[in-house]
Design a protein around this motif. Structure first.
Motif, PDB file in Angstrom:
ATOM      1  N   ARG A 177       0.820  -1.215   0.000  1.00 45.79           N
ATOM      2  CA  ARG A 177       0.000   0.000   0.000  1.00 45.79           C
ATOM      3  C   ARG A 177       0.851   1.259   0.000  1.00 45.79           C
ATOM      4  N   ASP A 178       1.872   1.316   0.842  1.00 45.92           N
ATOM      5  CA  ASP A 178       2.708   2.515   0.926  1.00 45.92           C
ATOM      6  C   ASP A 178       3.410   2.797  -0.396  1.00 45.92           C
ATOM      7  N   LEU A 179       3.935   1.769  -1.020  1.00 51.71           N
ATOM      8  CA  LEU A 179       4.645   1.937  -2.287  1.00 51.71           C
ATOM      9  C   LEU A 179       3.689   2.421  -3.378  1.00 51.71           C
ATOM     10  N   LEU A 180       2.489   1.863  -3.414  1.00 47.74           N
ATOM     11  CA  LEU A 180       1.501   2.269  -4.405  1.00 47.74           C
ATOM     12  C   LEU A 180       1.104   3.733  -4.216  1.00 47.74           C
ATOM     13  N   LEU A 181       0.825   4.141  -2.975  1.00 50.95           N
ATOM     14  CA  LEU A 181       0.416   5.520  -2.714  1.00 50.95           C
ATOM     15  C   LEU A 181       1.530   6.498  -3.052  1.00 50.95           C
ATOM     16  N   PHE A 182       2.752   6.160  -2.656  1.00 54.59           N
ATOM     17  CA  PHE A 182       3.865   7.070  -2.925  1.00 54.59           C
ATOM     18  C   PHE A 182       4.120   7.171  -4.434  1.00 54.59           C
ATOM     19  N   GLY A 183       4.066   6.043  -5.125  1.00 48.43           N
ATOM     20  CA  GLY A 183       4.256   6.065  -6.578  1.00 48.43           C
ATOM     21  C   GLY A 183       3.172   6.862  -7.282  1.00 48.43           C
ATOM     22  N   ALA A 184       1.940   6.723  -6.830  1.00 50.02           N
ATOM     23  CA  ALA A 184       0.840   7.489  -7.418  1.00 50.02           C
ATOM     24  C   ALA A 184       1.027   8.981  -7.176  1.00 50.02           C
ATOM     25  N   ALA A 185       1.552   9.330  -6.016  1.00 48.59           N
ATOM     26  CA  ALA A 185       1.733  10.735  -5.650  1.00 48.59           C
ATOM     27  C   ALA A 185       2.812  11.418  -6.484  1.00 48.59           C
ATOM     28  N   PHE A 186       3.895  10.692  -6.780  1.00 46.57           N
ATOM     29  CA  PHE A 186       5.055  11.359  -7.375  1.00 46.57           C
ATOM     30  C   PHE A 186       5.512  10.770  -8.709  1.00 46.57           C
ATOM     31  N   HIS A 187       4.639  10.028  -9.391  1.00 46.31           N
ATOM     32  CA  HIS A 187       5.035   9.454 -10.677  1.00 46.31           C
ATOM     33  C   HIS A 187       5.394  10.528 -11.701  1.00 46.31           C
ATOM     34  N   ASP A 188       4.784  11.708 -11.599  1.00 47.60           N
ATOM     35  CA  ASP A 188       5.016  12.782 -12.568  1.00 47.60           C
ATOM     36  C   ASP A 188       5.910  13.889 -12.025  1.00 47.60           C
ATOM     37  N   VAL A 189       6.680  13.611 -10.983  1.00 49.39           N
ATOM     38  CA  VAL A 189       7.478  14.654 -10.336  1.00 49.39           C
ATOM     39  C   VAL A 189       8.452  15.319 -11.307  1.00 49.39           C
ATOM     40  N   GLY A 190       8.856  14.619 -12.364  1.00 49.38           N
ATOM     41  CA  GLY A 190       9.778  15.191 -13.336  1.00 49.38           C
ATOM     42  C   GLY A 190       9.209  16.383 -14.084  1.00 49.38           C
ATOM     43  N   LYS A 191       7.885  16.591 -14.016  1.00 51.12           N
ATOM     44  CA  LYS A 191       7.280  17.731 -14.694  1.00 51.12           C
ATOM     45  C   LYS A 191       7.801  19.065 -14.153  1.00 51.12           C
ATOM     46  N   VAL A 192       8.287  19.084 -12.917  1.00 45.80           N
ATOM     47  CA  VAL A 192       8.784  20.346 -12.353  1.00 45.80           C
ATOM     48  C   VAL A 192      10.033  20.827 -13.078  1.00 45.80           C
ATOM     49  N   GLU A 193      10.758  19.922 -13.744  1.00 42.52           N
ATOM     50  CA  GLU A 193      11.933  20.302 -14.521  1.00 42.52           C
ATOM     51  C   GLU A 193      11.683  20.217 -16.021  1.00 42.52           C
ATOM     52  N   GLU A 194      10.709  19.422 -16.435  1.00 40.10           N
ATOM     53  CA  GLU A 194      10.420  19.281 -17.857  1.00 40.10           C
ATOM     54  C   GLU A 194       9.729  20.516 -18.414  1.00 40.10           C
ATOM     55  N   LEU A 195       8.878  21.150 -17.604  1.00 43.38           N
ATOM     56  CA  LEU A 195       8.037  22.241 -18.076  1.00 43.38           C
ATOM     57  C   LEU A 195       8.458  23.584 -17.497  1.00 43.38           C
ATOM     58  N   SER A 196       8.162  24.633 -18.257  1.00 39.71           N
ATOM     59  CA  SER A 196       8.331  26.003 -17.793  1.00 39.71           C
ATOM     60  C   SER A 196       6.966  26.660 -17.822  1.00 39.71           C
ATOM     61  N   TRP A 197       6.640  27.402 -16.778  1.00 34.87           N
ATOM     62  CA  TRP A 197       5.307  28.005 -16.731  1.00 34.87           C
ATOM     63  C   TRP A 197       5.374  29.497 -16.414  1.00 34.87           C
TER      64      TRP A 197
END
Length: 292
Positions: A159-179
């Motif tokens: 459960r912990d691994l699933l929740l954490f993965g769901a939370a931060f699977h897209d964390v790379g967007k903070v460096e991929e995108l400029s807003w």
């Protein structure tokens, strides 16, 4: 630029500001618009709204292209309508339900980095495909965690691994995108490496700050990030090979596509159809009695 059934050219546009978007069409084109627009522009329009095949549309009578000096670019950046502070608090409180001490410390390390956490809570989730708005990444991530909680009660997962993965699977967007600068765009790093690789590297940096972080946990968490796009043609270096990775992939995919549907039918009346010109690539139906 398109031609109607009589071969008459017209301009097909999508008008966007921070409140949302609407389709628009313009006939009786002046000479300077006969070749369309080179790309996204700031414009002032005058016209009439009407319903076309169940969709709200603007018939433009006059259009003027504006310079950047004539506008406040902040007025044109879409922003989530959700309460960002409440979403951030919900994400931070995830640590209270994690039983794995290492994942708990990992989350604490990420939240404690003020610059990173501010970026995570304000980033869009995409340039245009889904949750393309300030706070969109946080909105998408929280929604994925909510779905993951339900699935964790159905399937035999960590459960912990699933929740954490769901939370931060897209964390790379903070460096991929400029807003900044009145719109969303890809950074050089984002174009060259993509959010999947960037996200795994970001998470690895924080895992290194947690003393004794287990090798097995690091490997499984990294695999979730590297495989969450599902297939190589969609940017995944690996296909999902653990149950948690498989579920995160489908949670991400489902929430993204639901958001695509909702955005495409936002201006569709009950019993109407959307345009086929949307990220799902098909006309979408809103049954009678429902709202788009």
């Amino acid at each position: 630029m398109r031609n109607d059934s009589r071969g008459v050219p017209y301009l097909s546009l999508r008008l966007v500001d921070r409140t949302g978007s609407v389709d628009a069409r313009m006939w009786k084109l002046p000479k300077e618009l006969l070749d369309g627009l080179d790309g996204p522009e700031y414009v002032r329009v005058e016209g009439v709204t009407h319903e076309y095949r169940g969709m709200l549309q603007v018939k433009i009578e006059r259009l003027t292209v504006l310079s950047r000096e004539e506008v406040d670019e902040g007025d044109y950046v879409p922003v989530t309508e959700r309460d960002l502070a409440a979403l951030a608090s919900e994400m931070e409180s995830l640590g209270e339900e994690l039983e794995d001490v290492y994942l708990k410390r990992l989350l604490d390390a990420m939240v404690a980095d003020e610059d990173f956490w501010a970026a995570f809570c304000s980033a869009p989730a995409a340039k245009s495909m889904h949750h393309a708005r300030i706070g969109g990444l946080l909105e998408h991530s929280v929604q994925c965690v909510r779905v993951a909680r339900v699935l964790a009660g159905i399937y035999p997962v960590d459960r912990d691994l699933l929740l954490f993965g769901a939370a931060f699977h897209d964390v790379g967007k903070v460096e991929e995108l400029s807003w900044n600068g009145g719109g969303f765009s890809y950074s050089d790093r984002g174009r060259l490496q993509g959010h999947v690789v960037l996200g795994e590297r970001i998470l690895r940096r924080y895992m290194e700050k947690v003393p004794g972080f287990p090798d097995e946990l690091e490997m499984e968490l990294s695999h979730i990030l590297l495989s969450h796009q599902g297939e190589p043609e969609y940017g995944a270096p690996e296909q999902p090979r653990t149950l948690e990775a498989l579920l995160v992939h489908h949670i991400d995919n489902m929430d993204a596509r639901v958001e695509m549907f909702l955005a495409a039918t936002e201006n569709v009346s009950s019993g109407g159809w959307s345009s086929h010109d949307n990220p799902l690539g098909r006309a979408l139906y809103v049954p009678p009695g429902r709202k788009g």
